[in-house]
Scaffold this motif. Structure first.
Motif, short mmCIF file in Angstrom:
data_model
loop_
_atom_site.label_atom_id
_atom_site.label_comp_id
_atom_site.label_asym_id
_atom_site.label_seq_id
_atom_site.Cartn_x
_atom_site.Cartn_y
_atom_site.Cartn_z
N SER A 259 2.41 5.53 8.68
CA SER A 259 2.33 5.52 7.23
C SER A 259 3.73 5.34 6.62
CB SER A 259 1.68 6.82 6.78
OG SER A 259 1.75 6.96 5.40
N ARG A 260 4.74 6.00 7.21
CA ARG A 260 6.11 5.80 6.72
C ARG A 260 6.59 4.36 6.93
NH1 ARG A 260 9.75 8.87 9.72
NH2 ARG A 260 8.20 10.08 10.89
N VAL A 261 6.20 3.79 8.08
CA VAL A 261 6.58 2.40 8.36
C VAL A 261 5.92 1.46 7.34
CG1 VAL A 261 6.44 0.52 10.05
CG2 VAL A 261 6.99 2.84 10.82
N ALA A 262 4.64 1.69 7.08
CA ALA A 262 3.92 0.83 6.12
C ALA A 262 4.51 0.96 4.72
CB ALA A 262 2.43 1.20 6.12
N ASP A 263 4.85 2.17 4.31
CA ASP A 263 5.44 2.38 2.98
C ASP A 263 6.78 1.65 2.87
OD1 ASP A 263 3.30 3.95 2.37
OD2 ASP A 263 4.40 5.86 2.45
#
Lengths: 206, 206, 206, 206
Positions: free
Chosen positions: D151-155
């Motif tokens: 999720s952090r990578v996608a954000d």
């Protein structure tokens, strides 16, 4: 065939190939020899890549005259090999290599010796029994005048006997053993110790 | 053959050859063993190059007496292998190596342990689940008196249990696993972590 | 077959494979050439991994026009190869590599040359006779405009003649020799010297 | 067979063996995948040594559900592979490695990105045309909670698009390409650049 039973030249060719794999003789540098008798040794001819050298690239040198029988003259550094054979009747093989670690350590250390202490691997050197002892590897300033360099090595030996090998500053290592097998173990042990010593000096900012 | 189905000695010989390729046992250093039963293990005979060792260069050692059946005496360091087998009934294989990184890190770190923290690769060690945990690898000062060293290791274990292995200062690593496969993974993981730790210390001038 | 008797393309393919093994041309970088005549050379086509390249991946380039006969256009850096062949009628082979050591040393050294001094291995470079001499390897700032870079190299050569090779900053090494064999020896010698120089600077905190 | 004509699984197995040789996935770490279609990819099963992995050690994963058809659950990190395939419809292969250089650089660099600048080898990355440009490789703090990390990578990607790969701190590199061939070139180029960057930081005491 177990290395102990190999003819000396076969053992030396195998040692050259192993040294090539290790990268300790780049760009055709270095030279290797094995004693044939009290009067002769075989030594690598100059200019060959050690990693792919074969039996026909070795010369038979007279230990007294330093010449190839028949008059051919081997590489200048042969004089350091014949010196070591004459100083030590029990030495059967000499390996002279040009590794990055030996080259750099012999320049970083400004004194006339590298002192190895506190390493278990000192015991890879014949006769060493404890990491608490000190192994002293002399360093001689490099010279293109090999007889002069050999003379300095001989003088130093008369005061403090050589044991396993010596460094030539910015140049490389000479080491030896009773036979090719022991010379290989000494080379591998010393290269390991030189690498440890460089790493340790870097980390301890000595 | 998949490593899980190999006879233990075959798996250990393959591990020795792999260790030779890695350069973690130069100059005939190190020794490797595999448990045969509650009473015996097989261990490398001293003086052989690990990269080219073969099955006949292993001795069967009695774990109680530390002796080879029939009275031959194996290398002194066998006492550290038999200690580990006696401390951990589930240990099936022990690898003792002499790498540059283990040698140097165990000297640079002056305390009695290397603490590994923040590395994903800690999970290569059995039972580790997170990089946030700390892996403690004890360091013992080197000694040529193996029974005395073994006694210090046993005393330390009685207070803070050993897990995967320990370092001997300026000497090398002992590590182990349920079988040769796990011992190899632990060795490879620890060597990776030691190399990272040395690089990190150099870069952070710690 | 001894390297002296190999057809030039075979010798160059073997050199590429050796360079691949050394890791001096990762990720399809670098290019290598051999002179065929006063008018033509063979050069690697872009985009191939040097370690597994084969004879069909070389182009014949006209040294005057810099073009492939028939109109195909080779990689931009061909212009530096054709420049060197035109400056030196005796040059028979050129190797352009991307090693970590050449890349880093050419950035760490902020002046316009690396000066090598005090190394026995300087004698791996044709015509060098002593470690007391200085070998000067020019460094040119990198550019994607190869004709402009070639012009700077030619101008520099008019003032201080090039000898064995030059560095392009943050990019890599161009070196050469009478034939592939000598170009390989120069590459191996220079890479050794660059690695020593980096290690020495680290240890001497220069 | 030229790599372009290999079936994707064959190309991926060959890439794993090559990565094993490089030492970028020690102790069974890392995982590698190749896209089969818009709906599926093949990914390495956990726990295998990448250097000796074979075709039966790959699982077919559904890119939507992240599950193996039939209900087997692949390794947790599969979620980062499926994320990258969903973000980039043109990505055909993903390589996740654990090298010493990636591990150490991602810890030494305390910010949220490594910035590469001034290296010719930046051009090994698809679309890069000049050493004067900056290549930004994001670094994400490591987590054992892969959905949270994904999720952090996608954000981050929603703000600053990912290009070739990203680092996970103290853990390793994820990189990718249109196909296995391009992913290999990106991996080799990035590993080269990481090694240069670490050496440069050491020498410039940055």
């Amino acid at each position: 065939m177990p290395i102990e039973q190999q003819p000396p030249l076969d053992a030396l060719v195998a040692a050259c190939h192993w040294i090539g794999t290790k990268g300790w003789c780049p760009a055709t540098g270095g030279n290797m020899s094995v004693r044939l008798s009290g009067q002769h040794c075989l030594i690598t001819e100059s200019g060959h890549d050690k990693g792919s050298i074969s039996a026909e690239h070795f010369l038979t040198v007279n230990l007294q005259s330093g010449e190839v029988d028949g008059g051919r003259i081997p590489s200048a550094e042969t004089g350091l090999h014949t010196l070591v054979y004459s100083l030590f009747p029990t030495v059967g093989a000499i390996l002279h290599t040009h590794s990055v670690n030996a080259t750099v350590l012999s320049r970083v250390e400004k004194s006339n010796a590298v002192i190895l202490e506190g390493y278990e691997m000192q015991k890879s050197l014949g006769g060493q029994r404890s990491h608490l002892d000190r192994v002293i590897i002399p360093i001689f300033d490099n010279s293109q005048d090999i007889p002069a360099l050999a003379s300095r090595v001989a003088d130093s030996h008369a005061t403090v006997p050589l044991q396993y090998g010596f460094l030539v500053r910015g140049h490389g290592l000479y080491c030896w053993g009773r036979d090719v097998k022991e010379a290989r173990r000494h080379l591998e042990g010393l290269e390991f110790l030189f690498q440890c010593e460089l790493q340790l000096r870097l980390l301890e900012a000595k």
